[in-house]
Design an enzyme around this catalytic site. Structure first.
Site, PDB file in Angstrom:
ATOM      1  N   ARG A 294       2.332 -82.133   5.335  1.00 42.52           N
ATOM      2  CA  ARG A 294       3.209 -82.980   6.167  1.00 42.52           C
ATOM      3  C   ARG A 294       2.392 -84.142   6.763  1.00 42.52           C
ATOM      4  NH1 ARG A 294       6.400 -80.693  11.585  1.00 42.52           N
ATOM      5  NH2 ARG A 294       7.188 -82.684  12.326  1.00 42.52           N
TER       6      ARG A 294
ATOM      7  N   SER B  56      -5.018 -84.224  21.519  1.00 39.02           N
ATOM      8  CA  SER B  56      -4.013 -83.419  20.803  1.00 39.02           C
ATOM      9  C   SER B  56      -3.962 -81.988  21.337  1.00 39.02           C
ATOM     10  CB  SER B  56      -4.342 -83.428  19.310  1.00 39.02           C
ATOM     11  OG  SER B  56      -5.663 -82.994  19.124  1.00 39.02           O
TER      12      SER B  56
ATOM     13  N   ASN C 182      -1.228 -76.550  19.040  1.00 39.89           N
ATOM     14  CA  ASN C 182      -0.227 -75.962  18.149  1.00 39.89           C
ATOM     15  C   ASN C 182       0.002 -76.747  16.854  1.00 39.89           C
ATOM     16  OD1 ASN C 182       1.102 -78.030  19.409  1.00 39.89           O
ATOM     17  ND2 ASN C 182       2.998 -76.905  19.734  1.00 39.89           N
ATOM     18  N   TYR C 183      -0.424 -78.009  16.818  1.00 40.88           N
ATOM     19  CA  TYR C 183      -0.460 -78.780  15.565  1.00 40.88           C
ATOM     20  C   TYR C 183      -1.794 -79.515  15.555  1.00 40.88           C
ATOM     21  CZ  TYR C 183       4.490 -78.194  14.303  1.00 40.88           C
ATOM     22  OH  TYR C 183       5.712 -77.691  13.913  1.00 40.88           O
TER      23      TYR C 183
ATOM     24  N   THR D  37      -9.512 -77.727  22.031  1.00 41.76           N
ATOM     25  CA  THR D  37     -10.645 -76.873  21.659  1.00 41.76           C
ATOM     26  C   THR D  37     -10.208 -75.843  20.625  1.00 41.76           C
ATOM     27  OG1 THR D  37     -11.768 -77.241  23.724  1.00 41.76           O
ATOM     28  CG2 THR D  37     -12.303 -75.208  22.556  1.00 41.76           C
TER      29      THR D  37
ATOM     30  N   ASP E  90     -11.453 -85.392  32.425  1.00 41.85           N
ATOM     31  CA  ASP E  90     -11.306 -86.448  33.435  1.00 41.85           C
ATOM     32  C   ASP E  90     -12.238 -87.628  33.144  1.00 41.85           C
ATOM     33  OD1 ASP E  90      -9.496 -84.831  34.604  1.00 41.85           O
ATOM     34  OD2 ASP E  90     -10.595 -84.496  36.482  1.00 41.85           O
TER      35      ASP E  90
ATOM     36  N   GLU F 214       3.615 -86.850  25.370  1.00 43.40           N
ATOM     37  CA  GLU F 214       4.619 -85.926  24.824  1.00 43.40           C
ATOM     38  C   GLU F 214       4.301 -84.563  25.406  1.00 43.40           C
ATOM     39  OE1 GLU F 214       6.753 -88.711  22.598  1.00 43.40           O
ATOM     40  OE2 GLU F 214       7.245 -86.682  23.230  1.00 43.40           O
TER      41      GLU F 214
ATOM     42  N   CYS G 143       6.777 -77.282  21.264  1.00 47.89           N
ATOM     43  CA  CYS G 143       7.426 -77.977  22.386  1.00 47.89           C
ATOM     44  C   CYS G 143       8.927 -78.044  22.152  1.00 47.89           C
ATOM     45  CB  CYS G 143       6.849 -79.372  22.540  1.00 47.89           C
ATOM     46  SG  CYS G 143       7.045 -80.371  21.067  1.00 47.89           S
TER      47      CYS G 143
ATOM     48  N   ARG H 172      11.187 -81.998  15.845  1.00 44.65           N
ATOM     49  CA  ARG H 172      10.656 -83.364  15.931  1.00 44.65           C
ATOM     50  C   ARG H 172      11.021 -84.212  14.721  1.00 44.65           C
ATOM     51  NH1 ARG H 172       4.642 -84.312  14.820  1.00 44.65           N
ATOM     52  NH2 ARG H 172       4.730 -82.058  14.630  1.00 44.65           N
TER      53      ARG H 172
HETATM   54  P1  NAP Z   1      -2.860 -78.410  27.178  1.00 41.55           P
HETATM   55  O1  NAP Z   1      -3.528 -77.237  27.750  1.00 41.55           O
HETATM   56  O2  NAP Z   1      -2.213 -79.365  28.095  1.00 41.55           O
HETATM   57  O3  NAP Z   1      -3.986 -79.146  26.294  1.00 41.55           O
HETATM   58  C1  NAP Z   1      -3.691 -80.300  25.557  1.00 41.55           C
HETATM   59  C2  NAP Z   1      -4.948 -81.120  25.365  1.00 41.55           C
HETATM   60  O4  NAP Z   1      -5.390 -81.636  26.613  1.00 41.55           O
HETATM   61  C3  NAP Z   1      -6.122 -80.326  24.805  1.00 41.55           C
HETATM   62  O5  NAP Z   1      -6.837 -81.161  23.921  1.00 41.55           O
HETATM   63  C4  NAP Z   1      -6.946 -80.043  26.043  1.00 41.55           C
HETATM   64  O6  NAP Z   1      -8.308 -79.792  25.764  1.00 41.55           O
HETATM   65  C5  NAP Z   1      -6.781 -81.358  26.770  1.00 41.55           C
HETATM   66  N1  NAP Z   1      -7.086 -81.341  28.198  1.00 41.55           N
HETATM   67  C6  NAP Z   1      -7.100 -80.297  29.062  1.00 41.55           C
HETATM   68  N2  NAP Z   1      -7.418 -80.726  30.304  1.00 41.55           N
HETATM   69  C7  NAP Z   1      -7.603 -82.064  30.223  1.00 41.55           C
HETATM   70  C8  NAP Z   1      -7.946 -83.081  31.165  1.00 41.55           C
HETATM   71  N3  NAP Z   1      -8.183 -82.837  32.454  1.00 41.55           N
HETATM   72  N4  NAP Z   1      -8.050 -84.351  30.725  1.00 41.55           N
HETATM   73  C9  NAP Z   1      -7.850 -84.645  29.423  1.00 41.55           C
HETATM   74  N5  NAP Z   1      -7.528 -83.725  28.486  1.00 41.55           N
HETATM   75  C10 NAP Z   1      -7.399 -82.452  28.891  1.00 41.55           C
HETATM   76  O7  NAP Z   1      -1.735 -78.017  26.129  1.00 41.55           O
HETATM   77  P2  NAP Z   1      -1.795 -76.955  24.957  1.00 41.55           P
HETATM   78  O8  NAP Z   1      -2.001 -75.605  25.559  1.00 41.55           O
HETATM   79  O9  NAP Z   1      -2.725 -77.413  23.898  1.00 41.55           O
HETATM   80  O10 NAP Z   1      -0.312 -77.053  24.396  1.00 41.55           O
HETATM   81  C11 NAP Z   1       0.737 -76.358  25.014  1.00 41.55           C
HETATM   82  C12 NAP Z   1       1.629 -77.285  25.812  1.00 41.55           C
HETATM   83  O11 NAP Z   1       1.783 -78.518  25.145  1.00 41.55           O
HETATM   84  C13 NAP Z   1       3.039 -76.771  26.000  1.00 41.55           C
HETATM   85  O12 NAP Z   1       3.457 -77.009  27.317  1.00 41.55           O
HETATM   86  C14 NAP Z   1       3.880 -77.597  25.048  1.00 41.55           C
HETATM   87  O13 NAP Z   1       5.210 -77.738  25.395  1.00 41.55           O
HETATM   88  C15 NAP Z   1       3.155 -78.879  25.027  1.00 41.55           C
HETATM   89  N6  NAP Z   1       3.352 -79.574  23.757  1.00 41.55           N
HETATM   90  C16 NAP Z   1       4.186 -80.625  23.742  1.00 41.55           C
HETATM   91  C17 NAP Z   1       4.429 -81.302  22.574  1.00 41.55           C
HETATM   92  C18 NAP Z   1       5.362 -82.467  22.530  1.00 41.55           C
HETATM   93  O14 NAP Z   1       5.347 -83.179  21.537  1.00 41.55           O
HETATM   94  N7  NAP Z   1       6.178 -82.696  23.542  1.00 41.55           N
HETATM   95  C19 NAP Z   1       3.764 -80.925  21.417  1.00 41.55           C
HETATM   96  C20 NAP Z   1       2.899 -79.856  21.466  1.00 41.55           C
HETATM   97  C21 NAP Z   1       2.692 -79.196  22.654  1.00 41.55           C
HETATM   98  P3  NAP Z   1      -8.859 -78.272  25.679  1.00 41.55           P
HETATM   99  O15 NAP Z   1      -8.145 -77.647  24.541  1.00 41.55           O
HETATM  100  O16 NAP Z   1     -10.301 -78.443  25.460  1.00 41.55           O
HETATM  101  O17 NAP Z   1      -8.517 -77.626  26.975  1.00 41.55           O
HETATM  102  O1  G3H Z   2       5.125 -78.693  19.594  1.00 43.24           O
HETATM  103  C1  G3H Z   2       5.553 -79.832  19.522  1.00 43.24           C
HETATM  104  C2  G3H Z   2       5.778 -80.489  18.248  1.00 43.24           C
HETATM  105  O2  G3H Z   2       5.937 -81.859  18.429  1.00 43.24           O
HETATM  106  C3  G3H Z   2       6.970 -79.857  17.567  1.00 43.24           C
HETATM  107  O3  G3H Z   2       7.085 -80.331  16.282  1.00 43.24           O
HETATM  108  O4  G3H Z   2       9.476 -79.745  15.945  1.00 43.24           O
HETATM  109  O5  G3H Z   2       8.015 -80.342  14.028  1.00 43.24           O
HETATM  110  O6  G3H Z   2       7.715 -78.172  15.222  1.00 43.24           O
HETATM  111  P1  G3H Z   2       8.134 -79.596  15.314  1.00 43.24           P
END
Ligand code: NAP
Ligand code: G3H
Length: 481
Positions: free
Chosen positions: A110, A158, A161-162, A187, A222, A257, A291, A444
């Site tokens: 993809r 990023s 999850n992707y 990470t 940060d 996002e 998400c 998405r």
């Molecule tokens: P996350 O914990 O917010 O981490 C996302 C990214 O931010 C990681 O690369 C993380 O690095 C980094 N990060 C953490 N603290 C930071 C800081 N202070 N400054 C800059 N970067 C920082 O999210 P996740 O656990 O990977 O994903 C789960 C969440 O993401 C869910 O709430 C989901 O809904 C949301 N999500 C949204 C979408 C969308 O398109 N709307 C898509 C996917 C996921 P580390 O991994 O090193 O901590």
């Molecule tokens: O987790 C957030 C992604 O943007 C969702 O993408 O709807 O293709 O699984 P998807």
């Protein structure tokens, strides 16, 4: 040096060289499936991150000066190289973030398609030309040439999850428009992200045009976000992290996002077989760690029993196990996330939710749970579970759904299931979300559609064309003839 050293230690990319951290410190990544080591990446220090960002900034003007078609050709070659690595990257996605092998490979394919589409679409960005005489006092001899120019250095962050797709969906539009990129991978998923970058290096990435800063977000985040050489940030991840970044980043564009609490609204004339199928796959694929997963069902009373029976049957048929066993419901990314989901289920049960299907917990592997008669006092009615639990709220009519949605802190997507398109349109108008899906699960793609969240779900718009737009700003040249 190469990307991979012995003992599952991987390097990061700075100025087209694969390097470790000077301190030798690493971050270890364990598979959610079997808790074995999947790989380690360098834990860069602030000084190392600073150097990497400055080097990316130093080459930005040269990259912007390259011909657009050259940048496009690089992206096409990247897609080709990436496809060649489908098996190995797919396997690493499987190990690092617990997707099944086929799902890991699909993510890579993809992504190659997304990069190709971006390479084409990026060639069609145009500025505009405005005559002055539309405004009183100005004349036709005053003319504005509005050019589209890159921001400079784009910071792409990023989520896990992707790890490949949601990284490339930021990097490709940044590169095609003449920005250089600092990539901070999640990470958990960092090795997969680095392998994707290896494909870009193999495709002929010029030195410094993309550098990768690895290390925990809580340690370097940060520093990266507030770095003076970063000109734009594009982030996907949790709402708390996104809001934190938005506050820290000052006077630069930030695209976010974030999380969601997408409802599936089921009306009395819905095709319930199709609805149940869409809801189960929408809510529970990748164990709900998307998400855009359906995170609550709002079904009108008259068809609720029938829908619940169909959901129960489909959920009971799902295979629960490791991703290496090609199961439908696989271990969650970590124990903390699994415990959080369990706490939501326990809270709902203690407040009277009816357990339609109960999933068993074994460490971070949670079987799917379906909860009926969920009410507003339960946390699972409002909080983003990001896991395999499906809450069902029974409603009298669609107005109740609109009311519930108005009080939702999130606003990513919503699904409406009905045969009456007129009703669907009317209801869609009332929902304050980025996208409404009619008779389909929330999701998405296709990846060239605009993708956005409102309220706590985001800021700005992604999707190939819109992502490209977000990487450019206007630069106006006024001719006074
Ligand atoms: P996350 O914990 O917010 O981490 C996302 C990214 O931010 C990681 O690369 C993380 O690095 C980094 N990060 C953490 N603290 C930071 C800081 N202070 N400054 C800059 N970067 C920082 O999210 P996740 O656990 O990977 O994903 C789960 C969440 O993401 C869910 O709430 C989901 O809904 C949301 N999500 C949204 C979408 C969308 O398109 N709307 C898509 C996917 C996921 P580390 O991994 O090193 O901590
Ligand atoms: O987790 C957030 C992604 O943007 C969702 O993408 O709807 O293709 O699984 P998807």
């Amino acid at each position: 040096m190469a990307l991979r050293q012995d003992n599952d230690l991987y390097h990061t990319l700075v100025n087209n060289k694969w390097v470790g951290s000077e301190s030798g410190e690493t971050v270890k990544i364990y598979s959610p499936d079997d808790h074995e080591l999947a790989g380690s990446v360098p834990a860069l220090s602030q000084e190392e991150v600073d150097r990497a960002i400055r080097q990316t900034a130093d080459v930005q003007e040269n990259w912007e000066a390259a011909e657009g078609h050259e940048r496009s050709e690089l992206l096409h070659r990247w897609a080709e190289e990436l496809e060649k690595m489908t098996d190995e990257i797919g396997y690493m996605i499987h190990r690092e973030v617990g997707k099944t092998l086929s799902s890991g490979k699909s993510e890579v394919k993809r992504t190659a398609q997304l990069i190709r589409h971006t390479a084409e679409e990026g060639l069609r960005t145009h500025g505009s030309f405005i005559q002055g005489d539309a405004f009183p006092g100005a004349s036709k001899s005053t003319k504005a040439m509005v050019q589209k120019v890159p921001h400079g250095v784009v910071l792409a962050i990023s989520p896990y999850n992707y790890p490949v797709n949601l990284a490339a969906s930021k990097i490709a539009p940044a590169l095609i428009t003449g920005n250089t990129v600092v990539f901070k991978p999640a990470t958990q998923g960092a090795v997969s992200g680095l392998m994707m970058v290896e494909a870009l290096v193999n495709a002929g990435l010029p030195e410094g045009v993309l550098n990768v800063v690895t290390g925990r977000g809580s340690v370097i985040g940060d520093f990266v976000v507030t770095h003076p050489k970063v000109d734009m940030i594009t982030f996907t991840g949790g709402t708390d992290t996104g809001q934190h970044i938005a506050k820290k980043a000052s006077m630069i564009p930030v695209v976010l996002e974030l999380g969601g609490k997408d409802p599936a609204i089921v009306l009395d004339d819905a095709d319930l077989d199709k609805t149940a199928k869409e809801i189960v796959s929408g809510a529970l694929s990748y164990s709900g760690q998307r998400c855009t997963a359906i995170k609550r069902v709002m079904v009108v009373d008259s068809v609720a029993d029938e829908l619940v029976a169909k959901l129960k049957e489909k959920v009971a048929a799902l295979k629960v196990g490791r991703s290496s066993e090609d199961a439908d419901i696989t271990p969650m990314i970590d124990q903390k996330s699994a415990d959080y989901v369990t706490s939501l289920i326990d809270d709902a049960k203690s407040k009277g939710a009816v357990v339609v299907h109960e999933g068993q917990q074994e460490k971070n592997l949670l079987g799917p749970t379906v909860l009926d008669s969920v009410t507003e006092d339960m946390r699972v009615a409002w909080e983003e579970q990001f896991g395999p639990v499906l809450p069902i709220m029974r409603i009298s009519n669609e107005f109740e759904a609109v009311d519930l949605e108005k009080r939702n802190a999130y606003g990513l997507q919503a699904s409406i299931f009905t045969k009456n398109l007129e009703n669907a349109f009317a209801l869609s108008d009332k929902l304050n979300v980025g996208t409404v899906q009619v008779n389909g699960k929330t999701s998405r793609g296709p990846d060239h559609f605009p993708f956005l969240g409102v309220k706590n779900s985001g800021q700005g718009v992604q999707g190939i064309g819109r992502s490209i737009d977000s990487m450019l700003r206007d630069k106006v040249l006024v001719l006074n003839l």
